[in-house]
Write a protein that holds these residues in place. Sequence first.
Motif, PDB file in Angstrom:
ATOM      1  N   ARG A 144     -13.151  40.151  48.527  1.00 52.29           N
ATOM      2  CA  ARG A 144     -14.227  39.928  47.549  1.00 52.29           C
ATOM      3  C   ARG A 144     -14.916  41.243  47.178  1.00 52.29           C
ATOM      4  O   ARG A 144     -15.244  41.460  46.007  1.00 52.29           O
ATOM      5  N   ILE A 145     -15.161  42.088  48.150  1.00 53.65           N
ATOM      6  CA  ILE A 145     -15.754  43.397  47.859  1.00 53.65           C
ATOM      7  C   ILE A 145     -14.863  44.154  46.886  1.00 53.65           C
ATOM      8  O   ILE A 145     -15.342  44.778  45.930  1.00 53.65           O
ATOM      9  N   ALA A 146     -13.551  44.107  47.127  1.00 50.27           N
ATOM     10  CA  ALA A 146     -12.598  44.818  46.276  1.00 50.27           C
ATOM     11  C   ALA A 146     -12.618  44.278  44.846  1.00 50.27           C
ATOM     12  O   ALA A 146     -12.629  45.054  43.874  1.00 50.27           O
ATOM     13  N   ILE A 147     -12.635  42.955  44.698  1.00 48.80           N
ATOM     14  CA  ILE A 147     -12.617  42.348  43.368  1.00 48.80           C
ATOM     15  C   ILE A 147     -13.898  42.664  42.604  1.00 48.80           C
ATOM     16  O   ILE A 147     -13.863  43.040  41.420  1.00 48.80           O
ATOM     17  N   VAL A 166     -25.456  42.222  29.198  1.00 47.29           N
ATOM     18  CA  VAL A 166     -25.042  40.940  28.608  1.00 47.29           C
ATOM     19  C   VAL A 166     -24.000  40.263  29.493  1.00 47.29           C
ATOM     20  O   VAL A 166     -24.010  39.036  29.666  1.00 47.29           O
ATOM     21  N   THR A 167     -23.104  41.051  30.077  1.00 48.42           N
ATOM     22  CA  THR A 167     -22.062  40.502  30.950  1.00 48.42           C
ATOM     23  C   THR A 167     -22.659  39.830  32.176  1.00 48.42           C
ATOM     24  O   THR A 167     -22.257  38.717  32.555  1.00 48.42           O
ATOM     25  N   VAL A 168     -23.623  40.490  32.813  1.00 43.05           N
ATOM     26  CA  VAL A 168     -24.273  39.900  33.994  1.00 43.05           C
ATOM     27  C   VAL A 168     -24.956  38.589  33.625  1.00 43.05           C
ATOM     28  O   VAL A 168     -24.798  37.565  34.318  1.00 43.05           O
ATOM     29  N   ALA A 169     -25.707  38.591  32.523  1.00 38.80           N
ATOM     30  CA  ALA A 169     -26.395  37.373  32.096  1.00 38.80           C
ATOM     31  C   ALA A 169     -25.388  36.270  31.775  1.00 38.80           C
ATOM     32  O   ALA A 169     -25.600  35.093  32.136  1.00 38.80           O
ATOM     33  N   SER A 170     -24.282  36.630  31.138  1.00 35.61           N
ATOM     34  CA  SER A 170     -23.257  35.642  30.779  1.00 35.61           C
ATOM     35  C   SER A 170     -22.593  35.058  32.014  1.00 35.61           C
ATOM     36  O   SER A 170     -22.313  33.850  32.080  1.00 35.61           O
ATOM     37  N   ILE A 171     -22.334  35.905  33.021  1.00 34.89           N
ATOM     38  CA  ILE A 171     -21.728  35.426  34.268  1.00 34.89           C
ATOM     39  C   ILE A 171     -22.648  34.424  34.949  1.00 34.89           C
ATOM     40  O   ILE A 171     -22.217  33.331  35.363  1.00 34.89           O
ATOM     41  N   LEU A 172     -23.926  34.760  35.078  1.00 36.81           N
ATOM     42  CA  LEU A 172     -24.863  33.900  35.797  1.00 36.81           C
ATOM     43  C   LEU A 172     -25.081  32.566  35.068  1.00 36.81           C
ATOM     44  O   LEU A 172     -25.042  31.500  35.694  1.00 36.81           O
ATOM     45  N   ILE A 229     -19.275  39.514  41.121  1.00 34.62           N
ATOM     46  CA  ILE A 229     -19.194  40.688  40.247  1.00 34.62           C
ATOM     47  C   ILE A 229     -20.586  41.075  39.765  1.00 34.62           C
ATOM     48  O   ILE A 229     -20.914  42.260  39.625  1.00 34.62           O
ATOM     49  N   ALA A 230     -21.431  40.056  39.532  1.00 32.46           N
ATOM     50  CA  ALA A 230     -22.797  40.319  39.075  1.00 32.46           C
ATOM     51  C   ALA A 230     -23.584  41.093  40.125  1.00 32.46           C
ATOM     52  O   ALA A 230     -24.404  41.956  39.780  1.00 32.46           O
ATOM     53  N   ASN A 231     -23.369  40.797  41.424  1.00 27.78           N
ATOM     54  CA  ASN A 231     -24.041  41.573  42.472  1.00 27.78           C
ATOM     55  C   ASN A 231     -23.700  43.050  42.376  1.00 27.78           C
ATOM     56  O   ASN A 231     -24.571  43.920  42.508  1.00 27.78           O
ATOM     57  N   ALA A 232     -22.408  43.332  42.145  1.00 30.39           N
ATOM     58  CA  ALA A 232     -21.974  44.725  42.049  1.00 30.39           C
ATOM     59  C   ALA A 232     -22.569  45.406  40.826  1.00 30.39           C
ATOM     60  O   ALA A 232     -23.039  46.549  40.900  1.00 30.39           O
ATOM     61  N   VAL A 233     -22.574  44.736  39.679  1.00 32.36           N
ATOM     62  CA  VAL A 233     -23.083  45.345  38.450  1.00 32.36           C
ATOM     63  C   VAL A 233     -24.598  45.530  38.530  1.00 32.36           C
ATOM     64  O   VAL A 233     -25.134  46.537  38.046  1.00 32.36           O
TER      65      VAL A 233
END
Length: 384
Positions: A144-147, A166-172, A229-233
Amino acid sequence: MTKEQTKSNENKNTTKKRLASLDALRGIDMFWILGGEKIFAALFILTGWAGWQVAEMQTLHSQWHGFTFYDLIFPLFIFLSGVVMGLSPKRIDHLALSERLPMYKKAIKRLLLLCILGIFYNHGWGTGLPASFDEIRYASVLGRIAIAWFFAIMLIWHTSLKFQIVTVASILVGYWIWLCFIPVPGGNAGILTMHGSWNAWIDQHFLPGISYQNRATDPEGLLSNIPAIANAVLGVFAGRLIAKAPTLGECKAAGILVGSGFMCLALGWSWDLIFPVNKDLWTSSFVLVTSGWSAIFLGVFYVFVDVLNYRKCVYPFVIIGANSIMIYLASSIVNWEYIANSIFGGLVLSGPETWQPLLSIFSLLAVQLLLLHWMFKRKILVSV
């Protein structure tokens, strides 16, 4: 030396200093995995104070909905991987393909290597990798860390800051809509149980091998990689802010980090009312709550370690964080308790009975810290 060169050197030195707080925070994150989570139980045996039992409950994962600080360990690590990327973000989409290919190959190599190491970690503790492919657990913490890291670096390399937001908001929001408003095939929408969620359906139909403890929903399953992915961004955004600290002001940057963290906490717990905080499902509210705490801790550590320069106080955590991947993998293949007993067992048994559990933990941590200290002093830093 020109003015531009001087400024460049100052920025490089600042970046190096910042990494001390990242290592320290990453180290205290890993500390609980290496044996630190047993300290509160040992202190309860020693003192009998009920408060240590309350603290011990925070070193256990939530059973389903809810949150404990032990649930923060994993997403904090992902957040910090984003911070590192955010310290020096650069777009490469303007480069020729021949210049980008080596970077793509390196990123893919890191992605695959971490996923493979994660599989081996799953089958440590003296059991070994099963001979049958159907008996292997492929989903993992390192995977998961890698992805999350891979998709975050692709966004950094190819998109603008505005697009990333926008990507983070869209993911959530998209993840919330998917889990709560789209019916599971043969089921209903909004079922957030171990067996009835979209996560369970996708893991049962598309996740190869076995799941964690043969659960219907694997805590590192396929679908929940998306919100991670949102955590990473979000970590990338924090790294960008720290990179601006020399001009913005170090304390001001830390204040913005802490303030942003509290905002994320408020949003996350408000969202919890309709989309519960849940680590196994890695819900959008869980992303906000964990990213909020991550930002707060990062702001505090940045001031304490880098601005006020109290590095010696956190040295044990710095050396853990500097070789975090190595010591994490070693925890699956090395019997640290056997080594600690072989060296300090006699001393532990010579102490009062109520002290022995605490002394055993200290001996276990001492063996690992001695190795990490030796590696750190010789600048042996293992990274993937």
